[in-house]
Design a protein around this motif. Sequence first.
Motif, PDB file in Angstrom:
ATOM      1  N   SER A   1       1.104  -1.212   0.378  1.00 20.48           N
ATOM      2  CA  SER A   1       0.118   0.030  -0.204  1.00 20.48           C
ATOM      3  C   SER A   1       1.297   1.294   0.455  1.00 20.48           C
ATOM      4  N   ASP A   2       0.171   2.683  -0.227  1.00 21.68           N
ATOM      5  CA  ASP A   2       1.272   3.493   0.002  1.00 21.68           C
ATOM      6  C   ASP A   2       0.407   4.621   0.885  1.00 21.68           C
ATOM      7  N   HIS A   3       1.061   5.480   1.981  1.00 20.35           N
ATOM      8  CA  HIS A   3       1.032   6.741   1.990  1.00 20.35           C
ATOM      9  C   HIS A   3       2.152   7.341   2.652  1.00 20.35           C
ATOM     10  N   VAL A   4       2.163   8.612   2.265  1.00 21.91           N
ATOM     11  CA  VAL A   4       3.579   9.131   2.501  1.00 21.91           C
ATOM     12  C   VAL A   4       3.901  10.074   3.777  1.00 21.91           C
ATOM     13  N   ALA A   5       2.606  10.054   4.620  1.00 22.49           N
ATOM     14  CA  ALA A   5       2.244  11.221   5.712  1.00 22.49           C
ATOM     15  C   ALA A   5       1.024  10.693   6.461  1.00 22.49           C
ATOM     16  N   VAL A   6       1.886  10.448   7.664  1.00 21.58           N
ATOM     17  CA  VAL A   6       0.940   8.689   8.414  1.00 21.58           C
ATOM     18  C   VAL A   6       0.573  10.565   9.855  1.00 21.58           C
ATOM     19  N   THR A   7      -0.263  10.936   8.983  1.00 26.27           N
ATOM     20  CA  THR A   7      -1.474  11.470   9.897  1.00 26.27           C
ATOM     21  C   THR A   7      -2.533  11.072  10.809  1.00 26.27           C
ATOM     22  N   PRO A   8      -3.670  11.361  11.883  1.00 26.66           N
ATOM     23  CA  PRO A   8      -3.965  10.647  12.460  1.00 26.66           C
ATOM     24  C   PRO A   8      -4.867  10.130  12.147  1.00 26.66           C
ATOM     25  N   ASP A   9      -5.919  10.564  10.709  1.00 20.67           N
ATOM     26  CA  ASP A   9      -6.536   9.978  10.194  1.00 20.67           C
ATOM     27  C   ASP A   9      -6.164   8.602   9.360  1.00 20.67           C
ATOM     28  N   VAL A  10      -4.975   8.395   9.287  1.00 20.15           N
ATOM     29  CA  VAL A  10      -3.826   7.249   8.599  1.00 20.15           C
ATOM     30  C   VAL A  10      -3.460   6.402   9.292  1.00 20.15           C
ATOM     31  N   ALA A  11      -3.028   6.957  10.368  1.00 23.00           N
ATOM     32  CA  ALA A  11      -2.552   6.543  11.800  1.00 23.00           C
ATOM     33  C   ALA A  11      -4.020   5.164  12.410  1.00 23.00           C
ATOM     34  N   GLU A  12      -5.165   6.021  11.962  1.00 23.90           N
ATOM     35  CA  GLU A  12      -6.349   4.945  12.919  1.00 23.90           C
ATOM     36  C   GLU A  12      -6.222   3.455  11.711  1.00 23.90           C
ATOM     37  N   GLN A  13      -5.430   3.632  10.675  1.00 22.00           N
ATOM     38  CA  GLN A  13      -6.082   2.569   9.923  1.00 22.00           C
ATOM     39  C   GLN A  13      -4.664   1.390   9.994  1.00 22.00           C
ATOM     40  N   TYR A  14      -3.828   2.751   9.206  1.00 19.97           N
ATOM     41  CA  TYR A  14      -2.039   2.443   9.098  1.00 19.97           C
ATOM     42  C   TYR A  14      -1.481   2.986  10.288  1.00 19.97           C
ATOM     43  N   PRO A  15      -0.685   2.607  11.165  1.00 21.85           N
ATOM     44  CA  PRO A  15       0.114   3.356  11.755  1.00 21.85           C
ATOM     45  C   PRO A  15       1.603   2.787  11.224  1.00 21.85           C
ATOM     46  N   ALA A  16       2.171   3.687  11.442  1.00 25.78           N
ATOM     47  CA  ALA A  16       3.586   4.216  11.745  1.00 25.78           C
ATOM     48  C   ALA A  16       4.296   2.824  12.861  1.00 25.78           C
ATOM     49  N   PRO A  17       5.212   2.444  12.163  1.00 26.32           N
ATOM     50  CA  PRO A  17       5.909   3.058  10.740  1.00 26.32           C
ATOM     51  C   PRO A  17       5.471   2.615   9.158  1.00 26.32           C
ATOM     52  N   PHE A  18       5.898   3.538   8.645  1.00 24.02           N
ATOM     53  CA  PHE A  18       5.145   3.458   6.889  1.00 24.02           C
ATOM     54  C   PHE A  18       6.973   2.971   6.289  1.00 24.02           C
ATOM     55  N   TYR A  19       6.653   1.521   5.414  1.00 17.90           N
ATOM     56  CA  TYR A  19       7.409   2.174   4.656  1.00 17.90           C
ATOM     57  C   TYR A  19       6.991   2.285   3.201  1.00 17.90           C
ATOM     58  N   GLU A  20       7.776   3.082   2.352  1.00 18.63           N
ATOM     59  CA  GLU A  20       7.380   3.547   1.225  1.00 18.63           C
ATOM     60  C   GLU A  20       6.851   2.484   0.093  1.00 18.63           C
ATOM     61  N   PRO A  21       6.024   3.004  -0.577  1.00 14.02           N
ATOM     62  CA  PRO A  21       6.437   1.769  -1.291  1.00 14.02           C
ATOM     63  C   PRO A  21       7.145   1.466  -2.528  1.00 14.02           C
ATOM     64  N   PHE A  22       7.720   2.429  -2.993  1.00 11.04           N
ATOM     65  CA  PHE A  22       8.464   1.945  -4.508  1.00 11.04           C
ATOM     66  C   PHE A  22      10.103   1.688  -3.346  1.00 11.04           C
ATOM     67  N   THR A  23      10.244   2.306  -2.252  1.00 10.35           N
ATOM     68  CA  THR A  23      11.518   1.761  -1.839  1.00 10.35           C
ATOM     69  C   THR A  23      11.173   0.617  -1.001  1.00 10.35           C
ATOM     70  N   ALA A  24      10.071   0.206  -0.719  1.00 14.40           N
ATOM     71  CA  ALA A  24       9.721  -1.402  -0.069  1.00 14.40           C
ATOM     72  C   ALA A  24      10.076  -2.262  -0.716  1.00 14.40           C
ATOM     73  N   LEU A  25       9.074  -1.711  -2.692  1.00 13.81           N
ATOM     74  CA  LEU A  25       9.667  -3.208  -3.260  1.00 13.81           C
ATOM     75  C   LEU A  25      10.888  -2.805  -4.084  1.00 13.81           C
ATOM     76  N   SER A  26      11.505  -2.059  -4.411  1.00 14.97           N
ATOM     77  CA  SER A  26      12.839  -2.527  -4.747  1.00 14.97           C
ATOM     78  C   SER A  26      13.482  -3.161  -3.600  1.00 14.97           C
ATOM     79  N   TRP A  27      13.515  -2.688  -1.988  1.00 12.23           N
ATOM     80  CA  TRP A  27      14.000  -3.665  -2.048  1.00 12.23           C
ATOM     81  C   TRP A  27      13.344  -5.223  -1.534  1.00 12.23           C
TER      82      TRP A  27
END
Length: 276
Positions: free
Chosen positions: A37-63
Amino acid sequence: MLIGVNVPNFGPGTTPAVLRDWARTVEGLGFDLLMVSDHVAVTPDVAEQYPAPFYEPFTALSWLAGVTERISLGTTVLIAPYRHPLLVARMAANLHQLSGGRFVLGVGVGWARQEFEALGVPFRQRGKLTDDLVVAVRRAWRDEADYGTGRIPIWVGGHSDGALRRAVRHGDAWHGLRLTHAAWREAVARLGEIADEEGRPVPELAPRILLRITDRPLAERRMGEGDVGQVVGDLALLAEQGARAVVLDPFVGDPAETLDPGVAWHALATVRKEFR
């Protein structure tokens, strides 16, 4: 029909080592596609469902491209308005090349208002920004001397009329997310109507469905939810209806699930054993 897995790239239990284990497990079980999935800024509305740490997708998929060999890699979905189209074109093309042609670009408009505000992106323009990005990315990729050869599939997510029309106009596949059976039927029918209106072919079908296996059959459920027989039946139905791919999403909704990925791995192994 290809079978993929949505791997959680977020939450308290997620680390580079866990992501590596996820990738090797999913590939080892014989799945065809690994998506994040994708999120850039883990703002409160994002954190309710997808809390930190959040690995940026292009970086994670390259790994993950470096620790896998066969499985395709993709985004489900990249939030298109968050990045400049030429940046997306570059990152997607580079990842496609570095992975040996294994990348799928799934895109969507996004939903987290606070995240849009944090990034300075106008929320009400997200549909147009998504359309513009897909067009610009495809245009950039025509320069094969710069971006490389090999077509990168674009899957368009979303259930609104605008999203379905975007899939018809710009997508290789429509990537519906976590639908009920009724919503699936309605969306597929509407997709056909829009294709007729636009004078274009119906895009391929590549839904992402929930994976939640229960001990007993469920009367009311979303696709991919219920006992093993119901889940396998859903996959068989989607195959009969011509789905090009199905992505299983074993994240039910509690971030604490990321602390014990073995539960999800067991469910995936069960499905893979029963449906091939």
